[in-house]
Scaffold this motif. Sequence first.
Motif, mmCIF file in Angstrom:
data_model
loop_
_atom_site.group_PDB
_atom_site.id
_atom_site.type_symbol
_atom_site.label_atom_id
_atom_site.label_comp_id
_atom_site.label_asym_id
_atom_site.label_seq_id
_atom_site.Cartn_x
_atom_site.Cartn_y
_atom_site.Cartn_z
ATOM 1 N N ALA A 183 0.367 7.044 8.777
ATOM 2 C CA ALA A 183 0.171 6.150 7.640
ATOM 3 C C ALA A 183 -1.308 5.833 7.471
ATOM 4 O O ALA A 183 -2.024 5.597 8.446
ATOM 5 C CB ALA A 183 0.973 4.873 7.841
ATOM 6 N N ILE A 184 -1.775 5.826 6.225
ATOM 7 C CA ILE A 184 -3.169 5.549 5.920
ATOM 8 C C ILE A 184 -3.275 4.309 5.040
ATOM 9 O O ILE A 184 -2.263 3.686 4.708
ATOM 10 C CB ILE A 184 -3.853 6.766 5.266
ATOM 11 C CG1 ILE A 184 -3.011 7.316 4.113
ATOM 12 C CG2 ILE A 184 -4.078 7.857 6.303
ATOM 13 C CD1 ILE A 184 -3.604 8.554 3.447
ATOM 14 N N GLY A 185 -4.496 3.934 4.677
ATOM 15 C CA GLY A 185 -4.722 2.708 3.914
ATOM 16 C C GLY A 185 -5.332 2.990 2.560
ATOM 17 O O GLY A 185 -4.718 3.660 1.728
ATOM 18 N N PRO A 186 -6.554 2.491 2.301
ATOM 19 C CA PRO A 186 -7.180 2.729 0.993
ATOM 20 C C PRO A 186 -7.343 4.219 0.701
ATOM 21 O O PRO A 186 -7.566 5.019 1.615
ATOM 22 C CB PRO A 186 -8.557 2.054 1.144
ATOM 23 C CG PRO A 186 -8.374 1.056 2.235
ATOM 24 C CD PRO A 186 -7.385 1.651 3.178
ATOM 25 N N LEU A 187 -7.251 4.572 -0.570
ATOM 26 C CA LEU A 187 -7.354 5.967 -0.990
ATOM 27 C C LEU A 187 -8.478 6.105 -2.010
ATOM 28 O O LEU A 187 -8.654 5.243 -2.882
ATOM 29 C CB LEU A 187 -6.038 6.430 -1.609
ATOM 30 C CG LEU A 187 -4.803 6.275 -0.720
ATOM 31 C CD1 LEU A 187 -3.534 6.535 -1.523
ATOM 32 C CD2 LEU A 187 -4.884 7.198 0.476
ATOM 33 N N PRO A 239 0.827 -1.224 0.000
ATOM 34 C CA PRO A 239 0.000 0.000 0.000
ATOM 35 C C PRO A 239 0.854 1.263 0.000
ATOM 36 O O PRO A 239 1.945 1.292 0.553
ATOM 37 C CB PRO A 239 -0.799 -0.141 1.302
ATOM 38 C CG PRO A 239 -0.882 -1.612 1.542
ATOM 39 C CD PRO A 239 0.438 -2.153 1.076
ATOM 40 N N TYR A 240 0.319 2.307 -0.620
ATOM 41 C CA TYR A 240 1.022 3.582 -0.666
ATOM 42 C C TYR A 240 1.260 4.136 0.740
ATOM 43 O O TYR A 240 2.314 4.721 1.013
ATOM 44 C CB TYR A 240 0.208 4.615 -1.462
ATOM 45 C CG TYR A 240 0.264 4.454 -2.956
ATOM 46 C CD1 TYR A 240 1.465 4.543 -3.644
ATOM 47 C CD2 TYR A 240 -0.905 4.242 -3.687
ATOM 48 C CE1 TYR A 240 1.505 4.418 -5.019
ATOM 49 C CE2 TYR A 240 -0.872 4.118 -5.066
ATOM 50 C CZ TYR A 240 0.332 4.209 -5.736
ATOM 51 O OH TYR A 240 0.377 4.094 -7.102
ATOM 52 N N ARG A 241 0.241 4.054 1.592
ATOM 53 C CA ARG A 241 0.274 4.519 2.980
ATOM 54 C C ARG A 241 0.301 6.035 3.134
ATOM 55 O O ARG A 241 0.309 6.544 4.247
ATOM 56 C CB ARG A 241 1.453 3.923 3.782
ATOM 57 C CG ARG A 241 1.555 2.408 3.827
ATOM 58 C CD ARG A 241 0.282 1.692 4.220
ATOM 59 N NE ARG A 241 -0.378 2.162 5.428
ATOM 60 C CZ ARG A 241 -0.102 1.706 6.670
ATOM 61 N NH1 ARG A 241 0.842 0.805 6.842
ATOM 62 N NH2 ARG A 241 -0.778 2.150 7.700
ATOM 63 N N SER A 242 0.343 6.810 2.030
ATOM 64 C CA SER A 242 0.313 8.262 2.148
ATOM 65 C C SER A 242 -0.117 8.875 0.822
ATOM 66 O O SER A 242 0.041 8.276 -0.248
ATOM 67 C CB SER A 242 1.680 8.828 2.555
ATOM 68 O OG SER A 242 2.581 8.852 1.459
#
Length: 273
Positions: A262-266, A84-87
């Motif tokens: 850090a984040i998940g789905p975008l 995952p991109y995470r950002s």
Amino acid sequence: MRALLALASAVLLSACEQEPEGTPVMRTEIGSGVADESVQTTGTTARSSDCERTTFEGASFTHCIADPSKHRITVDLGPDGGDPYRSLPNLAAGRPADAALVAFAVNGGMFDKVGKPIGYYVEGGDRLKELNRADGPGNFHLKPNGVFFGTAGKWEVRTANDFYSNVGDRPAFGTQSGPMLVVAGKLHPEIAEDGPSKAVRNGVGVDTEGRAHFVISDGAVSFGILARYFRDEIKTPNALFLDGNVSQLWDPASKRLDNGAAIGPLIVVEHRE
């Protein structure tokens, strides 16, 4: 006895306000040193922003609108076959040179410790995670939770149970989060009017004309005020909480690129032309 009942009721109504602290989100501009200037300036200067600042009940929000006649919506977890991109800066840097211009992008639902969705997730027509109807702790499991999904220019927000019972065809994109903020024109029954927990929060709702409204608070707010913004100001029949503490926005036209925890789905909103 009456005092005990009142106390129990107050605890119930504020249940969805229980949320762990996250790393503060940084609101950045191009050239600030946080993100590479090249990843978001190309092809964006001629476009006006689809987001605007507004105030509601004394709180400041940024409100972005996706219009099916002008935009398409996709979800993106990471590069094909990769982590995952995470950002949002990683998303911006990772988009191909020939990709459609981004109108704006936001964090798009709750995720596990490695950034993968914990609920229903469909990207490009491929279902990567099944609908999650399990019980559990935290905001995601504060029923009803829901799904934001769509195919072509038709976008919807439904409760998870409604989605399970009434949506037969797999959408082009879909992401599950929770709790619902507004259900059939009414606030989620367990959301307090203005609970004690405050955080930068964001959500999504679809109005009666089919436009998707993405709202992120510019400061810490309660669930209650965010839910009322969707119900009373935008008047979306259904609205879904996307996340809190980690909520972030990329708006290339205004040169805003948030970066933080850090984040998940975008969720990515692209210009059709």
